[in-house]
Design a protein around this motif. Structure first.
Motif, PDB file in Angstrom:
ATOM      1  N   LEU A   1       1.085  -0.782  -0.419  1.00 27.26           N
ATOM      2  CA  LEU A   1       0.337  -0.041  -0.413  1.00 27.26           C
ATOM      3  C   LEU A   1       0.673   1.479  -0.153  1.00 27.26           C
ATOM      4  O   LEU A   1       0.658   2.230  -0.940  1.00 27.26           O
ATOM      5  N   LEU A   2       1.834   1.534   0.972  1.00 29.86           N
ATOM      6  CA  LEU A   2       2.846   2.462   0.788  1.00 29.86           C
ATOM      7  C   LEU A   2       3.650   2.333  -0.163  1.00 29.86           C
ATOM      8  O   LEU A   2       3.892   3.800  -0.956  1.00 29.86           O
ATOM      9  N   GLN A   3       3.908   1.152  -1.432  1.00 30.01           N
ATOM     10  CA  GLN A   3       4.304   1.128  -2.416  1.00 30.01           C
ATOM     11  C   GLN A   3       3.009   1.667  -4.344  1.00 30.01           C
ATOM     12  O   GLN A   3       3.842   2.141  -5.356  1.00 30.01           O
ATOM     13  N   LYS A   4       2.080   2.032  -3.622  1.00 29.43           N
ATOM     14  CA  LYS A   4       0.951   2.230  -4.159  1.00 29.43           C
ATOM     15  C   LYS A   4       0.723   0.946  -5.932  1.00 29.43           C
ATOM     16  O   LYS A   4       0.278   1.436  -6.445  1.00 29.43           O
ATOM     17  N   LYS A   5       0.743  -0.493  -5.021  1.00 26.74           N
ATOM     18  CA  LYS A   5       1.089  -1.473  -5.174  1.00 26.74           C
ATOM     19  C   LYS A   5      -0.388  -1.646  -5.360  1.00 26.74           C
ATOM     20  O   LYS A   5      -0.796  -3.366  -4.232  1.00 26.74           O
ATOM     21  N   TYR A   6      -1.536  -1.758  -5.376  1.00 28.24           N
ATOM     22  CA  TYR A   6      -3.237  -1.441  -5.364  1.00 28.24           C
ATOM     23  C   TYR A   6      -3.679  -2.933  -6.264  1.00 28.24           C
ATOM     24  O   TYR A   6      -3.939  -3.521  -5.131  1.00 28.24           O
ATOM     25  N   GLU A   7      -3.101  -2.764  -6.966  1.00 30.21           N
ATOM     26  CA  GLU A   7      -3.420  -4.431  -7.777  1.00 30.21           C
ATOM     27  C   GLU A   7      -3.261  -5.825  -7.209  1.00 30.21           C
ATOM     28  O   GLU A   7      -3.629  -6.376  -6.942  1.00 30.21           O
ATOM     29  N   GLN A   8      -1.990  -5.603  -6.110  1.00 32.47           N
ATOM     30  CA  GLN A   8      -1.282  -6.615  -5.723  1.00 32.47           C
ATOM     31  C   GLN A   8      -2.422  -6.845  -4.406  1.00 32.47           C
ATOM     32  O   GLN A   8      -2.473  -8.409  -4.329  1.00 32.47           O
TER      33      GLN A   8
END
Length: 942
Positions: free
Chosen positions: A113-120
């Motif tokens: 979430l902190l890295q904006k990897k929302y799809e994962q």
């Protein structure tokens, strides 16, 4: 001279001994030092002193770089500091080195979430064995990802689901508050936030949310007050520092704002928002050089025939497809015919050709789809029926295939080709008798020599399948008489002669095959295997080497050579040949499988996965490799990818039932029992004789205590294997789990009359244990071991029976006798340690616990036993790191949590002990020492 030499030797020996002792002391000190550093880091983290925690952890990891608890705690600190990328590195390491996914996944999702990897994040699944609290946490984190994607309806659904799993999930309540805030419903947002803070008044996320609401409503002083409260609780709460810096800038307090921003940038120099605030504060303060440098840094951080003609004349696509098909360019044919079909969907000629093309590309499901459409357009086209029969045969729908072939036979009774088709179908389903009957019908209709050759070849295969080797040999001789000196036919004859035990004649036939075609590698392969089976592996290798020298591109013989080197226990040589085979033909999945197996055996999952992923980039419809990929992803704890690989394997595998079973087992692992039931039911539809699917289905129903469906499934299985001991034992298991003990005893005894099996014996033993009929259990197991002395499971059950009767000395002695016979079974040492603990013989318990741990160091039960022995001996400092390691591997293990709490209390760390006990006892689940845990908590709480 002799005395001087003796003194010299004694001196050297003494030096070595002292050196060893000193080394041992240094190692012990280093280990203890590392553990103390971790405990200090844990304490600092609990006090929100992140900087101190990092210093302690660096010391811990310096002395023990692979210490899982330290790696996990470091990730938690990095998340608290907003460094998701670094946290993900630590967590990935921990996961790959055995840390419990239930402990790691929530942290990993936060890092993503902190890295904006929302799809994962939104694609993540619940880890196997997740409890309600963990499911609630994961649902909440997925909800946060949907918020970031501005999918507020989906986010609200996830937050609500999280609260269904755990009504006390404060962060899920705050998630609802955030959604309301984003929808500018400040009244509802405040209501949810206050609801959350009523459950946890010091929750920094709730306080930050309230500060946001106050700021949005123009209450800046109230917002500043809340941020001050948060920073008082944690002086490195970066979101609060960012908000306070903004509020201070609004008030013109630039130096104070700059101090807050500096705290953040000291830890995360590239944080964009902090850099922005730093730039505008420096501008306001007149620090031009500093502001310019910050802005520059911020910028760095933030930097043939044209298709239209073909479409106007779609017949060109059809002609292109016909020409490409004729030239064997099936992918080009497929492309052209599909484009034609997109324009003209009613042309059955094109549909039939497209189906044939898909067959050539090994895409029977696609072929079936086109043929079904063709049949709807022209239901009387017998050619379509015939092709549909082949499509259903290839896709495993054998009953439908048989119906279509029989329809063709009724329509064209004198057409020999369809009799051959249905014979092939019967052969594929193991019905050799029916195949022979169909071939006999075809024999009366066949006139052309080529057809008769195909017919006799099918007869050969059918008789071979039916174990009528003499008839098979007669038919292969008929083919030889028709087709002459054919290397393949002599090779086939050699195989049949070998199967018939006529080895010398077989060898002659293979050699004769080579006289007709020196390049017949199958004949060489058979001869090499005959050499190997006769014990002459070197001669086998020599033969293979000679052929490969003349035919360097032959991957099959390279693989055989590799297998031979494995038989000679020369793995390095084997690897060389497997690599050569794969380098020669990177489409050869057998070569790939050998390489993957080799690396998997060395536990080099990374290399095995790299090979598989590279292969699947080129051949993404290989069902067998997709199943292997799924297994490797599971081992690598990439659960989402494992599930996707299983689903693709089902789509592309020839053996649909087996692929569906593999998918079901993965679904069970992820707690998706309903989906697993669906997969297993599909597997049974595909192959109603697939016994493993029935067994797995019964296991699920047992685990859900759904005994009616379990019995119904057993009833289905009885139709497949009537009068089988297997189904009787399954009925016994179902009765036992349903506490219908009398019926269970009858079933197990009935099964034992058929055959004295381990499963029936242990089932009956468990009934006796449940009814506390210990003498009957003893008699049963002693009788079993008298006739089956190497049955280790029954032996362990007998030892447990002695223990249950309170005959601890007898149990200990029996375990010692088993250890003497099975010295490499860690479970025996572990169980013996537990018995000696009950006997109060702590030294003996420690000896056996250490032996179990040496044999299986990553097993949580064994680690816990070793730690508990140390706790009861008063060696709390030695026990503590073992408990930490065990919980890193299995975060929900209640026995370990209780033992850790007990130990912490003994060390005077009562507050920590109380916290563990409260969390442990908040769960409704039972565990062996729950009453002891409740009693301890009662004595500790004021």
């Amino acid at each position: 001279m002799a005395k001087h030499q003796l003194k010299k030797i004694q001196s050297i020996f003494l030096t070595l001994i002292l050196g060893c002792l000193a080394s041992a002391k240094v190692l012990a000190f280093t280990f203890q030092e590392a553990n103390q550093a971790y405990e200090d880091a844990l304490r600092s983290f609990a006090q929100s002193d992140l900087s101190a925690a990092v210093v302690f952890l660096k010391n811990s990891l310096k002395n023990n770089p692979s210490h899982l608890p330290s790696k996990i705690l470091m990730a938690e600190i990095l998340i608290a500091q907003g460094d998701g990328a670094a946290a993900e590195i630590e967590l990935t390491y921990a996961l790959k080195n055995g840390a419990d996914e239930k402990r790691i996944l929530p942290l990993l999702l936060e890092a993503q979430l902190l890295q904006k990897k929302y799809e994962q994040v939104v694609a993540s699944n619940f880890p196997p064995g997740s409890n309600g609290r963990l499911k609630s946490q994961i649902a909440m984190l997925k909800g946060r990802a949907f918020v970031a994607q501005k999918k507020y309806v989906r986010a609200e659904q996830l937050f609500r689901q999280a609260l269904v799993y755990n009504g006390n999930n404060v962060l899920a309540i705050l998630g609802r508050a955030q959604v309301a805030l984003l929808r500018e419903n400040l009244r509802q947002a405040r209501a949810y936030t206050e609801q959350a803070l009523a459950k946890d008044a010091t929750n920094t996320n709730g306080l930050l949310m309230l500060a946001n609401i106050e700021q949005m409503q123009g209450n800046k002083e109230a917002a500043l007050t809340k941020t001050n409260e948060i920073i008082a609780l944690n002086r490195e709460n970066f979101p609060a520092l960012l908000m306070r810096a903004g509020l201070l800038i609004d008030k013109g307090q630039y130096q104070a704002a700059l101090l807050d921003v500096s705290v953040i940038l000291k830890q995360i120099p590239n944080e964009p928002r902090a850099n922005y605030l730093k730039a505008i504060t420096n501008i306001a303060l007149g620090n031009k050089a500093e502001s310019d440098a910050t802005i520059e840094h911020l910028n760095t951080v933030l930097t043939g025939v044209p298709d239209e003609v073909m479409q106007a004349n779609p017949v060109y696509y059809y002609l292109a497809g016909v020409i490409s098909f004729g030239q064997g360019e099936y992918l080009q044919a497929q492309d052209a015919l599909r484009k034609y079909f997109d324009i003209n969907k009613e042309d059955t000629r094109a549909l039939k050709l497209l189906a044939r093309t898909e067959f050539r590309l090994n895409e029977p499901f696609a072929a079936k789809s086109y043929l079904v459409k063709a049949r709807l357009i022209n239901p009387d086209d017998v050619e379509i029926w015939s092709l549909l029969g082949r499509a259903y045969m290839a896709t495993g729908a054998r009953e439908k295939a048989e119906r279509y072939f029989l329809d063709v036979i009724r329509a064209l009774p004198r057409e020999s080709a369809v009799h051959l088709d249905i014979a092939r179908l019967y052969l594929s389903t193991g019905q050799a008798d029916k195949a022979i009957a169909s071939l006999k019908q075809a024999e009366h209709l066949t006139t052309a020599q080529t057809d008769r050759g195909d017919l006799y070849l099918l007869f050969t295969r059918a008789y071979q399948e039916n174990n009528q080797i003499g008839m098979a040999l007669d038919n292969v001789d008929k083919v030889i008489a028709l087709r002459g000196q054919d290397s393949f036919l002599y090779q086939l004859k050699g195989s049949l002669l070998g199967q018939n035990g006529e080895h010398e004649q077989a060898r002659l036939a293979f050699e004769q095959a080579l006289t007709f075609d020196a390049g017949n590698y199958q004949a060489v392969l058979h001869l090499a295997r005959m050499d190997m089976l006769s014990g002459n592996i070197k001669q086998s290798n020599k033969r293979l080497h000679q052929f490969i020298e003349q035919n360097p591109a032959n991957t099959e013989l390279m693989l055989e050579l590799g297998q031979n080197y494995l038989r000679l226990n020369e793995p390095a040589n084997a690897l060389t040949w497997f690599e050569k085979a794969y380098a020669q033909d990177r489409s050869n999945n057998r070569a790939l499988i050998q390489l993957v197996h080799y690396h998997s055996k060395l536990n080099d999952i990374t290399q095995a996965l790299a090979l598989v992923e590279d292969y699947l980039k080129r051949f993404n419809k290989d069902g067998e490799i997709l199943l292997i990929a799924a297994d490797l992803y599971l081992k690598d704890k990439q659960n989402d990818k494992a599930l996707q690989a299983h689903q693709l394997a089902v789509k592309h595998s020839q053996e649909k039932a087996a692929a569906l079973l593999a998918l079901a087992r993965t679904q069970i692992l992820f707690g998706e029992d309903d989906n697993a039931i669906t997969s297993l039911e599909k597997a049974i539809v595909r192959d109603n004789r697939f016994i493993r699917a029935y067994l797995q289905l019964v296991d699920i129903y047992h685990s859900r205590q759904d005994f009616d469906n379990a019995m119904a499934t057993i009833g289905q299985l009885e139709k497949v294997v009537p009068d089988s001991q297997l189904t009787i034992v399954l009925r016994g298991d179902t009765y036992r789990l349903n506490r219908q003990y009398a019926l269970a005893v009858d079933a197990y005894n009935q099964a034992l009359k058929i055959k004295p099996s381990q499963q029936a014996t242990l089932g009956l033993y468990r009934v006796y244990q449940a009814k506390e009929q210990h003498q009957q259990a003893l008699d049963l197991l002693e009788a079993r071991l008298k006739s089956h002395p190497d049955d280790l499971l029954s032996a362990i059950a007998l030892a447990d029976s002695y223990k249950a009767r309170g005959e601890l000395k007898k149990a200990g002695d029996f375990y010692e006798s088993l250890i003497a016979r099975f010295p490499n079974a860690p479970v025996l040492f572990n169980n013996a340690a537990a018995v000696y603990l009950l006997l109060g013989n702590f030294d003996k318990a420690a000896e056996y616990a250490e032996a179990a741990h040496a044999r299986l160091p990553d097993n949580v039960a064994i680690i816990d036993t070793k730690a508990w022995v140390e706790t009861l001996r008063g060696n709390y400092q030695q026990a503590l790191p073992l408990y930490r390691q065990a919980l890193a591997l299995d975060v929900d293990n209640m026995e370990v949590q209780y033992h850790l709490a007990f130990t912490l209390n003994k060390m005077g760390r009562t507050g920590e002990a109380i916290k563990y006990l409260q969390e442990l006892l908040a769960s409704e689940q039972t565990f062996t020492e729950k009453e002891e845990a409740q009693a301890l908590l009662k004595t500790l709480q004021p």
